[in-house]
Design an enzyme around this catalytic site. Structure first.
Site, PDB file in Angstrom:
ATOM      1  N   LYS A  52     -58.047  34.266  33.631  1.00  0.00           N
ATOM      2  CA  LYS A  52     -57.124  34.281  34.783  1.00  0.00           C
ATOM      3  C   LYS A  52     -56.078  35.393  34.607  1.00  0.00           C
ATOM      4  CE  LYS A  52     -54.081  30.937  32.562  1.00  0.00           C
ATOM      5  NZ  LYS A  52     -53.818  29.508  32.378  1.00  0.00           N
ATOM      6  N   ARG A  69     -48.622  18.487  36.480  1.00  0.00           N
ATOM      7  CA  ARG A  69     -49.051  19.588  37.339  1.00  0.00           C
ATOM      8  C   ARG A  69     -50.184  19.045  38.199  1.00  0.00           C
ATOM      9  NH1 ARG A  69     -50.022  25.364  34.416  1.00  0.00           N
ATOM     10  NH2 ARG A  69     -52.156  24.611  34.217  1.00  0.00           N
ATOM     11  N   HIS A  75     -54.776  18.946  30.799  1.00  0.00           N
ATOM     12  CA  HIS A  75     -54.114  20.076  30.140  1.00  0.00           C
ATOM     13  C   HIS A  75     -52.862  19.564  29.438  1.00  0.00           C
ATOM     14  CE1 HIS A  75     -53.612  24.283  29.401  1.00  0.00           C
ATOM     15  NE2 HIS A  75     -52.658  24.509  30.278  1.00  0.00           N
ATOM     16  N   ARG A  99     -61.000  25.532  26.202  1.00  0.00           N
ATOM     17  CA  ARG A  99     -60.616  26.520  27.240  1.00  0.00           C
ATOM     18  C   ARG A  99     -59.598  27.475  26.639  1.00  0.00           C
ATOM     19  NH1 ARG A  99     -59.243  21.674  29.897  1.00  0.00           N
ATOM     20  NH2 ARG A  99     -57.077  22.309  29.676  1.00  0.00           N
ATOM     21  N   TYR A 133     -29.310  57.535  32.467  1.00  0.00           N
ATOM     22  CA  TYR A 133     -28.467  56.995  33.537  1.00  0.00           C
ATOM     23  C   TYR A 133     -27.335  56.158  32.961  1.00  0.00           C
ATOM     24  CZ  TYR A 133     -32.211  58.222  36.804  1.00  0.00           C
ATOM     25  OH  TYR A 133     -33.134  58.887  37.545  1.00  0.00           O
ATOM     26  N   CYS A 174     -35.603  54.277  32.283  1.00  0.00           N
ATOM     27  CA  CYS A 174     -35.800  54.743  33.651  1.00  0.00           C
ATOM     28  C   CYS A 174     -37.093  54.112  34.170  1.00  0.00           C
ATOM     29  CB  CYS A 174     -35.932  56.257  33.698  1.00  0.00           C
ATOM     30  SG  CYS A 174     -34.694  57.142  32.742  1.00  0.00           S
ATOM     31  N   ASP A 193     -39.874  55.650  35.015  1.00  0.00           N
ATOM     32  CA  ASP A 193     -41.094  56.297  34.482  1.00  0.00           C
ATOM     33  C   ASP A 193     -40.944  56.817  33.069  1.00  0.00           C
ATOM     34  OD1 ASP A 193     -42.226  56.257  37.218  1.00  0.00           O
ATOM     35  OD2 ASP A 193     -40.655  57.748  37.576  1.00  0.00           O
TER      36      ASP A 193
HETATM   37  C1  LIG Z   1     -54.272  29.112  31.089  1.00  0.00           C
HETATM   38  C2  LIG Z   1     -54.996  27.889  30.815  1.00  0.00           C
HETATM   39  C3  LIG Z   1     -55.755  27.750  29.628  1.00  0.00           C
HETATM   40  C4  LIG Z   1     -55.750  28.786  28.520  1.00  0.00           C
HETATM   41  O1  LIG Z   1     -54.529  28.736  27.809  1.00  0.00           O
HETATM   42  P1  LIG Z   1     -54.263  29.527  26.443  1.00  0.00           P
HETATM   43  O2  LIG Z   1     -53.174  28.734  25.815  1.00  0.00           O
HETATM   44  O3  LIG Z   1     -53.807  30.893  26.821  1.00  0.00           O
HETATM   45  O4  LIG Z   1     -55.492  29.527  25.640  1.00  0.00           O
HETATM   46  C5  LIG Z   1     -56.483  26.584  29.489  1.00  0.00           C
HETATM   47  N1  LIG Z   1     -56.469  25.626  30.431  1.00  0.00           N
HETATM   48  C6  LIG Z   1     -55.756  25.722  31.572  1.00  0.00           C
HETATM   49  C7  LIG Z   1     -55.776  24.603  32.564  1.00  0.00           C
HETATM   50  C8  LIG Z   1     -54.985  26.845  31.799  1.00  0.00           C
HETATM   51  O5  LIG Z   1     -54.251  26.922  32.914  1.00  0.00           O
END
Ligand SMILES: *Cc1c(COP(=O)(O)O)cnc(C)c1O
Length: 371
Positions: free
Chosen positions: A39, A137, A166, A222, A266, A311, A313
């Site tokens: 992502k 969430r 999660h 994941r 600056y 700056c 750039d």
């Molecule tokens: C972003 C995300 C992950 C990966 O997380 P990391 O800590 O970067 O490995 C896994 N599961 C979900 C639901 C996420 O949003």
């Protein structure tokens, strides 16, 4: 001029061998199939290139936040299973069905939307159920998981392939909330099993959990951070065999000796003490560096402070001696025996590594090294 892979004033090098190697290591170290989460353009590293390298390294799934990100992977020819972790609008559901992308089913309205679209398409939609075990969430409460799973299983055109949750505090493995969440997830799974509704894929672990909390591995880990070689936690060096995939370099645009008392940049926020060698680096806040103190770069294998205000750039650095124009400057990566990591930038800016690297601007060319 130092040898270089790039003809640009500043560029990002992406080591795809490192990505493939990191994935292979995760699979070996966790003894679990891997969903490489790409992502946010693989945290700014390039989702398609990282996705391909991850599959080469053995990833069996790719994870993304949005359907548009899944589309980019499919259009690039990646036919690996993909899970969209976030929301999908009605139009996006049609596309997911057509391109064989798996969606996250996290609420009643979501189920209605998915069912209507699958019925209209006349083809099934694959989903993973999301349960909220304590992140607050997306997801249904654990108490509702079995009835929700039953409803989904009976919905025409919906195929439930997975269930996941999660963690909120995986980076602090001793925090009691981890136990609360892992227990809830285990209870939810057991209840699904009893109801004969347990799907093929159960998953809970992100990078930190996969390593700190082995009981969270289940059927799939994941992982995003470790895939691109970011640290699990800012204060923990990468384990053996893991390598950062990203280096950010530039060429010195100018190097001049300025007289004592000469204001730099600056606002004249920096004034030379004595005679000083001041270099100009063609990188600024319009590339993803941030204003504020503490910025530094490597030149000639030495840490050199950025002086004065950034700056858009460019920025100015204080050098220990004269260097030729075109000399290699490292903003992230190794040079000589020294290194600056994305974790250093994250610590410098008081934020996370993904926050730093998803803000590396698209105008900085990405150069692939390795395959
Ligand atoms: C972003 C995300 C992950 C990966 O997380 P990391 O800590 O970067 O490995 C896994 N599961 C979900 C639901 C996420 O949003």
């Amino acid at each position: 001029m130092a040898p270089s892979v790039s003809s640009h004033p500043t560029w990002i090098e992406l080591d795809l061998e490192a990505v493939a190697g990191n994935c292979a290591r995760v699979i070996q170290d966790t003894a679990t199939p891997l969903m490489a989460v790409v992502k946010g353009d693989a945290y700014g590293h390039g989702a398609v290139a990282v996705g391909r390298a991850a599959v080469r390294g053995g990833a069996s799934w790719l994870g993304v936040a949005r359907c548009g990100e899944a589309r980019a992977l499919r259009q690039a020819g990646l036919d690996t299973p993909i899970l969209v972790l976030g929301m999908a609008t009605g139009e996006e559901v049609d596309e997911a069905i057509a391109s064989g992308v798996t969606l996250t089913l996290y609420s009643g309205p979501c189920l209605e939307r998915f069912t209507a679209r699958a019925r209209a398409a006349g083809r099934p939609l694959a989903v993973h159920l999301k349960v909220d075990t304590g992140l607050g969430r997306l997801g249904v409460p654990v108490e509702d998981l079995v009835p929700f799973a039953r409803q989904a299983a009976q919905a025409p055109g919906i195929r439930v392939d997975g269930v996941f949750s999660h963690l909120a505090l995986a980076e602090e493995p001793d925090h009691p909330h981890n136990r609360v969440q892992t227990d809830r997830f285990r209870r939810g799974l057991a209840a699904l099993e009893q109801a004969a509704l347990r799907p093929r894929w159960a998953h809970l672990a992100n990078s930190a959990a996969a390593f700190f909390l082995p009981e969270t591995r289940h059927d799939l880990v994941r992982v995003a951070n470790l895939v691109v070689g970011l640290r699990i936690r800012l204060d923990l060096p990468l384990g053996p065999g893991y390598r950062p995939a990203l280096a950010w370099k530039a060429r010195l645009a100018s190097c001049r000796q300025l007289p004592p008392g000469w204001g730099v940049g600056y606002g004249q926020a920096y004034v030379t003490q004595g005679e000083e060698w001041i270099g100009v680096v063609p990188v600024g806040y319009g590339d993803g560096l941030r204003r504020g103190s503490g910025n530094q770069v490597l030149v000639g294998g030495v840490h050199c402070p950025v002086v004065g205000n950034l700056c858009l750039d460019q920025c100015m650095v204080r050098l220990p001696r004269r260097f030729p124009e075109g000399e290699e400057v490292v903003l992230v990566g190794a040079q000589g025996g020294e290194a600056i990591g994305l974790h250093d930038l994250a610590a410098r800016y008081g934020t996370t590594q993904p926050d730093v690297c998803t803000h590396l601007h698209a105008r900085v060319p990405r150069i692939h090294v390795g395959r």
